[in-house]
Design a protein around this motif. Structure first.
Motif, short mmCIF file in Angstrom:
data_model
loop_
_atom_site.label_atom_id
_atom_site.label_comp_id
_atom_site.label_asym_id
_atom_site.label_seq_id
_atom_site.Cartn_x
_atom_site.Cartn_y
_atom_site.Cartn_z
N GLY A 171 4.08 -8.80 -5.06
CA GLY A 171 5.02 -7.82 -5.89
C GLY A 171 6.00 -6.80 -5.17
O GLY A 171 6.32 -5.74 -5.55
N VAL A 172 6.17 -7.28 -4.02
CA VAL A 172 7.03 -6.27 -3.33
C VAL A 172 8.31 -6.74 -2.62
O VAL A 172 9.05 -6.24 -1.89
N GLU A 173 8.76 -8.01 -3.37
CA GLU A 173 9.95 -8.60 -2.78
C GLU A 173 11.21 -7.67 -3.03
O GLU A 173 12.20 -7.71 -2.16
N GLY A 174 11.03 -6.83 -4.04
CA GLY A 174 12.37 -5.96 -4.00
C GLY A 174 12.56 -4.71 -2.90
O GLY A 174 13.40 -4.11 -2.83
N ARG A 175 11.33 -4.77 -2.09
CA ARG A 175 11.45 -3.63 -1.13
C ARG A 175 11.60 -4.37 0.51
O ARG A 175 11.33 -3.46 1.49
N VAL A 176 11.35 -5.51 0.59
CA VAL A 176 11.33 -6.11 1.93
C VAL A 176 12.64 -6.91 1.97
O VAL A 176 12.79 -7.89 0.72
N ALA A 213 9.28 -19.71 8.48
CA ALA A 213 8.20 -18.59 8.22
C ALA A 213 8.92 -17.51 7.13
O ALA A 213 8.12 -16.92 6.43
N LEU A 214 10.03 -17.43 7.32
CA LEU A 214 10.55 -16.29 6.33
C LEU A 214 10.60 -16.90 4.86
O LEU A 214 10.17 -15.87 3.98
N GLU A 215 10.61 -18.02 4.73
CA GLU A 215 10.17 -18.59 3.31
C GLU A 215 8.72 -18.32 2.71
O GLU A 215 8.45 -17.92 1.78
N ILE A 216 8.02 -18.60 3.79
CA ILE A 216 6.50 -18.09 3.51
C ILE A 216 6.13 -16.86 3.27
O ILE A 216 5.83 -16.26 2.40
N ALA A 217 6.79 -16.06 4.40
CA ALA A 217 6.93 -14.48 3.94
C ALA A 217 7.46 -14.13 2.79
O ALA A 217 6.79 -13.14 1.94
N GLY A 218 8.48 -14.58 2.48
CA GLY A 218 9.04 -14.35 1.02
C GLY A 218 8.22 -14.75 -0.14
O GLY A 218 8.05 -13.84 -1.23
N ALA A 219 7.40 -15.85 0.12
CA ALA A 219 6.69 -16.33 -1.19
C ALA A 219 5.38 -15.32 -0.95
O ALA A 219 4.94 -15.06 -2.06
N ASN A 220 4.96 -14.75 0.28
CA ASN A 220 4.03 -13.87 -0.13
C ASN A 220 4.34 -12.45 -0.61
O ASN A 220 3.57 -11.81 -1.29
N ALA A 221 5.56 -11.93 -0.32
CA ALA A 221 6.09 -10.95 -0.88
C ALA A 221 6.06 -10.82 -2.40
O ALA A 221 5.81 -9.84 -3.08
N ARG A 222 6.81 -12.09 -2.82
CA ARG A 222 6.73 -12.28 -4.26
C ARG A 222 5.38 -12.29 -4.74
O ARG A 222 4.83 -11.60 -5.81
N ARG A 223 4.40 -12.81 -4.22
CA ARG A 223 2.73 -13.04 -4.70
C ARG A 223 2.46 -11.58 -5.01
O ARG A 223 1.62 -11.26 -5.78
N HIS A 271 0.71 -1.23 0.10
CA HIS A 271 0.07 -0.09 0.07
C HIS A 271 0.72 1.39 0.11
O HIS A 271 0.39 2.46 -0.20
N VAL A 272 2.26 1.07 0.45
CA VAL A 272 2.98 2.34 0.38
C VAL A 272 4.31 2.30 -0.62
O VAL A 272 5.27 1.57 -0.13
N PRO A 273 4.05 2.55 -1.78
CA PRO A 273 5.16 2.04 -2.77
C PRO A 273 6.48 2.80 -2.31
O PRO A 273 7.50 2.22 -2.84
N ALA A 274 6.47 3.88 -1.68
CA ALA A 274 7.65 4.43 -1.09
C ALA A 274 8.45 3.75 -0.07
O ALA A 274 9.71 4.18 0.36
N ALA A 275 7.86 2.76 0.49
CA ALA A 275 8.29 2.23 1.85
C ALA A 275 9.01 1.06 1.49
O ALA A 275 9.21 0.53 0.38
N VAL A 276 10.31 1.15 2.25
CA VAL A 276 11.24 -0.20 2.05
C VAL A 276 11.31 -0.73 3.56
O VAL A 276 10.97 0.00 4.58
N GLY A 277 11.56 -2.08 3.61
CA GLY A 277 11.55 -2.55 4.96
C GLY A 277 12.43 -3.73 5.18
O GLY A 277 12.69 -4.42 4.25
N TRP A 278 12.51 -4.07 6.36
CA TRP A 278 13.36 -5.26 6.92
C TRP A 278 12.08 -6.11 7.44
O TRP A 278 11.26 -5.53 8.15
#
Ligand code: GLN
Length: 305
Positions: free
Chosen positions: A163-168, A151-161, A136-143
């Motif tokens: 389209g935010v994987e480049g910013r988290v 859990a990180l694998e699942i979170a990564g799959a959700n980030a890719r799903r 929802h916030v295209p300017a945001a980057v996060g850790w």
């Protein structure tokens, strides 16, 4: 071979017998999942014959649900803030009350001055908070941190799903000690495990027997993660930065106290739909410490273990 309608009625009866909540809805959602239909299409297909293979898979899933497994682990998905998230038994099933925290974070982050906010989501689980705010916030980057590699694998799959994987940026970490204790985050977000171990026996079995205990329990009192996280968070927050914490029932005064003694002011506490104080918003006053606003800040202060 049964029709979709026969299968639906059979399942509703099986589920009703063992007092599963919303038996018809559950049957529909399982059919929709197996047939790859939406719910409306299930309802308009009740006269169709259910293929053998789907019928046996359906029976197996209904039996698993009847013996207590959460529906979301059977279908592998859960909706959160309008987005579909992949969930497995390695992560907590996102709860609707956590949308309160996500919504508040989105509001604060949208108003952030350029080049946008740097956030950290501590104990990301499925990634529902981090992925939602990043989406929802295209300017945001996060850790995005979790102690569990699965859990990180699942979170990564959700980030890719979404389209935010480049910013988290995913990091396996136990809270925030992998970052130098200097102001590096504009927002610290966390829905920690907060159930008291002493309350374990009173949890519904659908939670206690199936969701990961590491994601549920915050030590004997339920407060142990707050007690460790808040002192780690305060020095890492920029002045004017925010901490958003989900609270367990009855924890508001104790967590507020921990926040205040760390030098962060409690700005608001938002109630959930049941009137339970659920999301604490704390702010580090401007001038407490000088943060800079650079997208490299978080990265440059990260120290790999
Ligand atoms: N952040 C994830 C969620 O809110 C996981 C929380 C947890 O595991 N305690 O669903």
């Amino acid at each position: 071979m049964p029709t979709v309608g026969d299968a639906r009625m059979w399942a509703a009866e099986e589920l009703r017998r063992v007092e599963v909540e919303s038996p018809i809805l559950t049957a529909d959602l399982l059919l929709a999942f197996l047939l790859d239909y939406d719910r409306v299409r299930v309802l308009t297909s009740i006269k169709d014959i259910l293929p053998d293979e789907i019928w046996s898979k359906f029976q197996a899933l209904v039996h698993r649900r009847a013996s207590g497994e959460p529906l979301q682990y059977l279908t592998g998905t859960r909706e959160f803030y309008g987005l579909d998230f992949r969930v497995t038994p390695e992560v907590l099933i996102p709860r609707p009350e956590t949308e309160l925290l996500a919504e508040k974070a989105i509001d604060l982050m949208k108003a952030w001055p350029p080049p946008g906010p740097i956030f950290v989501d501590v104990g990301t689980g499925s990634g529902c908070i981090a992925v939602t705010v990043a989406r929802h916030v295209p300017a945001a980057v996060g850790w995005v941190l979790d102690i569990s590699p699965r859990a990180l694998e699942i979170a990564g799959a959700n980030a890719r799903r979404h389209g935010v994987e480049g910013r988290v940026h995913m990091v396996q970490a136990d809270l925030l000690s992998c970052f130098l204790p200097v102001p590096c985050f504009d927002l610290i977000l966390c829905n920690p495990p907060y159930i008291a171990l002493d309350d374990c026996d009173s949890l519904p079995s659908v939670v206690r027997d199936f969701e990961p205990h590491q994601a549920l329990f915050g030590g004997r009192s339920g407060l142990e993660i707050y007690e460790r996280l808040i002192p780690e968070a305060a020095p890492r927050l920029v002045s004017g930065g925010y901490i958003l914490l989900e609270l367990g029932s009855g924890q508001v005064s104790e967590v507020s106290r921990l926040v205040e003694i760390s030098g962060i002011q409690v700005e608001t506490v938002m109630d959930d739909l049941q009137g339970i104080p659920r999301c604490l918003v704390g702010r580090k006053s401007a001038g407490v410490q000088n943060g800079q606003n650079s997208h490299h800040r978080g990265r440059s202060t990260f120290r790999p273990d």
